[in-house]
Design a protein around this motif. Structure first.
Motif, PDB file in Angstrom:
ATOM      1  N   ILE A   1       0.973  -1.148   0.130  1.00  0.00           N
ATOM      2  CA  ILE A   1       0.113  -0.067   0.065  1.00  0.00           C
ATOM      3  C   ILE A   1       0.972   1.209  -0.046  1.00  0.00           C
ATOM      4  O   ILE A   1       0.938   1.819   0.967  1.00  0.00           O
ATOM      5  CB  ILE A   1      -0.875  -0.006   1.289  1.00  0.00           C
ATOM      6  CG1 ILE A   1      -1.665  -1.442   1.398  1.00  0.00           C
ATOM      7  CG2 ILE A   1      -2.064   1.006   0.941  1.00  0.00           C
ATOM      8  CD1 ILE A   1      -2.891  -1.439   2.483  1.00  0.00           C
ATOM      9  N   PRO A   2       1.446   1.487  -1.110  1.00  0.00           N
ATOM     10  CA  PRO A   2       2.356   2.753  -1.061  1.00  0.00           C
ATOM     11  C   PRO A   2       1.449   4.036  -1.346  1.00  0.00           C
ATOM     12  O   PRO A   2       0.170   3.945  -1.350  1.00  0.00           O
ATOM     13  CB  PRO A   2       3.051   2.648  -2.430  1.00  0.00           C
ATOM     14  CG  PRO A   2       2.572   1.556  -3.167  1.00  0.00           C
ATOM     15  CD  PRO A   2       1.587   0.919  -2.341  1.00  0.00           C
ATOM     16  N   THR A   3       2.161   5.147  -1.514  1.00  0.00           N
ATOM     17  CA  THR A   3       1.412   6.502  -1.706  1.00  0.00           C
ATOM     18  C   THR A   3       2.122   7.524  -2.642  1.00  0.00           C
ATOM     19  O   THR A   3       3.293   7.501  -2.664  1.00  0.00           O
ATOM     20  CB  THR A   3       1.019   7.243  -0.337  1.00  0.00           C
ATOM     21  OG1 THR A   3       0.402   8.355  -0.597  1.00  0.00           O
ATOM     22  CG2 THR A   3       2.204   7.304   0.395  1.00  0.00           C
ATOM     23  N   TRP A   4       1.436   8.162  -3.422  1.00  0.00           N
ATOM     24  CA  TRP A   4       1.778   9.141  -4.184  1.00  0.00           C
ATOM     25  C   TRP A   4       2.073  10.539  -3.388  1.00  0.00           C
ATOM     26  O   TRP A   4       2.831  11.701  -3.880  1.00  0.00           O
ATOM     27  CB  TRP A   4       0.880   9.616  -5.435  1.00  0.00           C
ATOM     28  CG  TRP A   4       1.137   8.478  -6.581  1.00  0.00           C
ATOM     29  CD1 TRP A   4       2.315   8.252  -7.339  1.00  0.00           C
ATOM     30  CD2 TRP A   4       0.473   7.768  -7.194  1.00  0.00           C
ATOM     31  NE1 TRP A   4       1.845   7.329  -8.242  1.00  0.00           N
ATOM     32  CE2 TRP A   4       0.624   7.034  -8.082  1.00  0.00           C
ATOM     33  CE3 TRP A   4      -1.196   7.686  -6.660  1.00  0.00           C
ATOM     34  CZ2 TRP A   4       0.152   6.087  -8.931  1.00  0.00           C
ATOM     35  CZ3 TRP A   4      -1.874   6.513  -7.317  1.00  0.00           C
ATOM     36  CH2 TRP A   4      -1.350   5.573  -8.418  1.00  0.00           C
ATOM     37  N   PHE A   5       1.628  10.669  -2.253  1.00  0.00           N
ATOM     38  CA  PHE A   5       2.129  11.711  -1.070  1.00  0.00           C
ATOM     39  C   PHE A   5       3.631  11.563  -1.167  1.00  0.00           C
ATOM     40  O   PHE A   5       4.189  12.503  -1.006  1.00  0.00           O
ATOM     41  CB  PHE A   5       1.388  11.395  -0.023  1.00  0.00           C
ATOM     42  CG  PHE A   5       1.715  12.568   1.073  1.00  0.00           C
ATOM     43  CD1 PHE A   5       1.125  13.806   1.114  1.00  0.00           C
ATOM     44  CD2 PHE A   5       2.508  12.215   2.038  1.00  0.00           C
ATOM     45  CE1 PHE A   5       1.409  14.694   1.913  1.00  0.00           C
ATOM     46  CE2 PHE A   5       2.747  13.317   3.079  1.00  0.00           C
ATOM     47  CZ  PHE A   5       2.284  14.498   3.024  1.00  0.00           C
TER      48      PHE A   5
ATOM     49  N   HIS B   1       8.585  10.558  -4.156  1.00  0.00           N
ATOM     50  CA  HIS B   1       9.968  10.388  -4.534  1.00  0.00           C
ATOM     51  C   HIS B   1      10.468   8.834  -3.945  1.00  0.00           C
ATOM     52  O   HIS B   1      11.323   8.352  -3.960  1.00  0.00           O
ATOM     53  CB  HIS B   1      10.907  11.265  -3.572  1.00  0.00           C
ATOM     54  CG  HIS B   1      10.521  11.218  -2.013  1.00  0.00           C
ATOM     55  ND1 HIS B   1       9.328  11.652  -1.288  1.00  0.00           N
ATOM     56  CD2 HIS B   1      11.198  10.778  -1.070  1.00  0.00           C
ATOM     57  CE1 HIS B   1       9.437  11.495  -0.107  1.00  0.00           C
ATOM     58  NE2 HIS B   1      10.555  11.012   0.154  1.00  0.00           N
ATOM     59  N   GLU B   2       9.605   8.282  -3.194  1.00  0.00           N
ATOM     60  CA  GLU B   2       9.551   6.803  -2.898  1.00  0.00           C
ATOM     61  C   GLU B   2       8.827   5.767  -3.972  1.00  0.00           C
ATOM     62  O   GLU B   2       7.695   5.879  -3.620  1.00  0.00           O
ATOM     63  CB  GLU B   2       9.317   6.388  -1.369  1.00  0.00           C
ATOM     64  CG  GLU B   2       9.986   7.293  -0.382  1.00  0.00           C
ATOM     65  CD  GLU B   2       9.475   6.899   1.002  1.00  0.00           C
ATOM     66  OE1 GLU B   2       8.731   5.871   1.358  1.00  0.00           O
ATOM     67  OE2 GLU B   2       9.564   7.674   2.092  1.00  0.00           O
ATOM     68  N   PRO B   3       9.854   5.330  -4.804  1.00  0.00           N
ATOM     69  CA  PRO B   3       8.884   4.522  -5.810  1.00  0.00           C
ATOM     70  C   PRO B   3       8.430   3.288  -5.203  1.00  0.00           C
ATOM     71  O   PRO B   3       8.972   2.699  -4.084  1.00  0.00           O
ATOM     72  CB  PRO B   3       9.909   4.078  -6.894  1.00  0.00           C
ATOM     73  CG  PRO B   3      11.261   4.470  -6.289  1.00  0.00           C
ATOM     74  CD  PRO B   3      11.170   5.167  -5.044  1.00  0.00           C
TER      75      PRO B   3
END
Length: 352
Positions: A236-240, A243-245
Motif C-alpha cells: 500500500i504505497p502512496t503518491w504523497f 519520491h519513494e517508488p
C-alpha cells in the motif's frame, strides 16, 4: 453482465465501474437503464449517447488524468512501471501520476480533488475485496534500508517465514524494509530468498536511479515465478511520498494519493498482527496510529499483537518503547505490546 442484461432486470441502482461496455452494447440497448450509473471504463460514443438518452448517468474518464479513477482492481507492478525499460521512469504511470498530483493546476482544482478521492475509494474497495478472509500480518519499517544490508536480509526472511506459514504479508509497498518483506513473501523457498538477496545487492538503492533499481527487481521477480500460486503479499504505497517508488514484489498494489487514508487502511487490515522494523519519523507515526485503537478498544475485544523489532533502536535511538509501555500499563493494550531483538523472534511470536 450479459446474463444481467439478458434477464430483463431493470438496472436502476446498478454501478458499472471501470468496465469495457462495447461487448455488451447490444444487450444494453434493450435493457431498462433508467438510474444506471456508469463510472469510467470504455463506453463507445454511440452507446453513451443512447444510454444517457434513456436515463443512465455516465461519468467518463478524464484524459488528462494518468490513472483510471474508477478502476475496479488493484495495480500490478507492470501497470505502474509499464514503459520503464524503453522510455525511462518519467514515462511510467507511477511517475506521471505523482507529477499530475503535484501540478499547480491540480492542487486546488475541485475536479482533480474529486478524481483523487474517487480513485482512492476504488482502490480501497479492491484491496478490501482482495484481503477478505485472509490472515493478514502487517510489516512496517524504514524506506532507507538498503539492499545488501543484514537488516534488509532479515526483513526478507521475516516476510518469507510469515507467508510460508500461510499469512498474507501487507506492507507500505515502498522500498527498504517494505520491499524486503514483500520480496521474502513472494519467494517460494528459503533458498530463493537468498538467491534474490544476492542479486538485488548489485543495486542497493533507488537513489540515484529508479530505473536501475526497478529494472533489476523486475528481472528478479520474473525469475521467482511470481503469480504461479495464491497471493502472498500486498503493498500500500502512496503518491504523497512520490519520491519513494513502489516495490515490484507485491502480488497486488493499492496505491493511494492520500497518505492518511493509506496508513489507516494498512493498520485496519493487519488483523493478524503488526511487526514494526526499525524506522524513523514515518514509522513512529504509524506505531502510534496503530496504538490508538488498541488503547481505546472495548474491554474483552481481542486485540492483534503489536511487535517492535530492535531493542536498542526502540529504547535508545528512537525511544518509543517507554511511551508505549506507559500507555499500556493496566490496559489490554499492554498485553499485546512486544519488544524483541530479531525478526525471527517476531515471526515465532506471531506464528505461535
Amino acid at each position: 453482465m450479459r446474463r444481467l442484461t439478458a434477464s430483463g432486470t431493470p438496472l436502476a441502482g446498478w454501478r458499472l465501474q471501470g468496465l469495457d461496455l462495447e461487448p455488451h452494447a447490444a444487450h444494453l440497448s434493450r435493457a431498462d437503464v433508467r438510474g444506471l450509473v456508469v463510472l469510467g471504463g470504455r463506453v463507445p460514443d454511440e452507446l453513451a449517447r443512447d444510454l444517457v438518452a434513456r436515463g443512465a448517468v455516465i461519468i467518463p474518464p478524464d484524459p488528462t488524468c494518468p490513472v483510471e479513477p474508477f478502476r475496479a482492481r488493484l495495480y500490478s507492478p507492470f501497470d505502474l512501471y509499464g514503459g520503464l525499460e524503453t522510455a525511462g521512469y518519467p514515462s511510467t504511470v507511477d511517475a506521471r501520476a505523482y507529477a499530475w498530483s503535484r501540478e499547480a493546476r491540480t492542487q486546488h482544482d475541485a475536479w482533480a480533488t474529486l478524481l483523487r478521492a474517487v480513485h482512492d475509494d476504488a482502490v480501497q474497495d479492491a484491496l478490501v475485496e482482495a484481503l477478505h478472509g485472509l490472515d493478514v500480518v502487517g510489516v512496517m519499517g524504514g524506506h532507507a534500508l538498503e539492499r545488501g544490508s543484514s537488516d534488509y536480509a532479515d526483513a526478507a526472511r521475516l516476510g518469507h517465514a510469515l507467508a510460508d506459514a500461510g499469512r498474507v504479508v501487507l506492507t507500505g509497498g515502498g522500498p527498504g524494509a517494505m520491499e524486503a518483506a514483500n520480496l521474502g513473501a513472494l519467494a517460494p523457498t528459503a533458498d530463493a530468498v537468498e538467491t534474490a538477496l544476492g542479486r538485488l545487492s548489485a543495486v542497493p538503492s533507488f537513489r540515484p536511479s529508479v530505473e536501475a533499481w526497478a529494472e533489476l527487481a523486475l528481472q528478479v521477480r520474473d525469475d521467482l515465478g511470481a503469480g504461479d500460486g495464491p497471493a502472498r503479499s500486498y503493498g500500500i504505497p502512496t503518491w504523497f511520498y512520490g519520491h519513494e517508488p513502489p516495490n515490484v514484489f507485491c502480488d497486488g498494489i493499492a496505491k493511494y494519493f492520500s497518505n492518511a487514508l493509506r496508513e489507516d487502511v494498512l493498520l485496519a487490515q493487519s488483523a493478524g498482527g503488526l511487526v514494526v522494523l526499525p524506522g524513523a519519523a514515518g514509522t513512529v507515526q504509524e506505531i502510534f496510529q496503530a496504538c490508538t485503537p488498541l488503547y481505546y478498544a472495548p474491554e474483552g475485544e481481542p486485540l492483534p499483537p503489536l511487535v517492535l523489532v530492535g531493542l536498542e533502536h526502540w529504547t535508545e535511538t528512537v525511544p518509543v518503547w517507554p511511551a508505549l509501555r506507559a500507555l499500556g500499563a493496566g490496559r489490554p493494550l499492554g498485553e499485546v505490546l512486544h519488544l524483541v531483538e530479531t525478526p525471527e523472534e517476531a515471526a515465532a511470536l506471531l506464528l505461535g
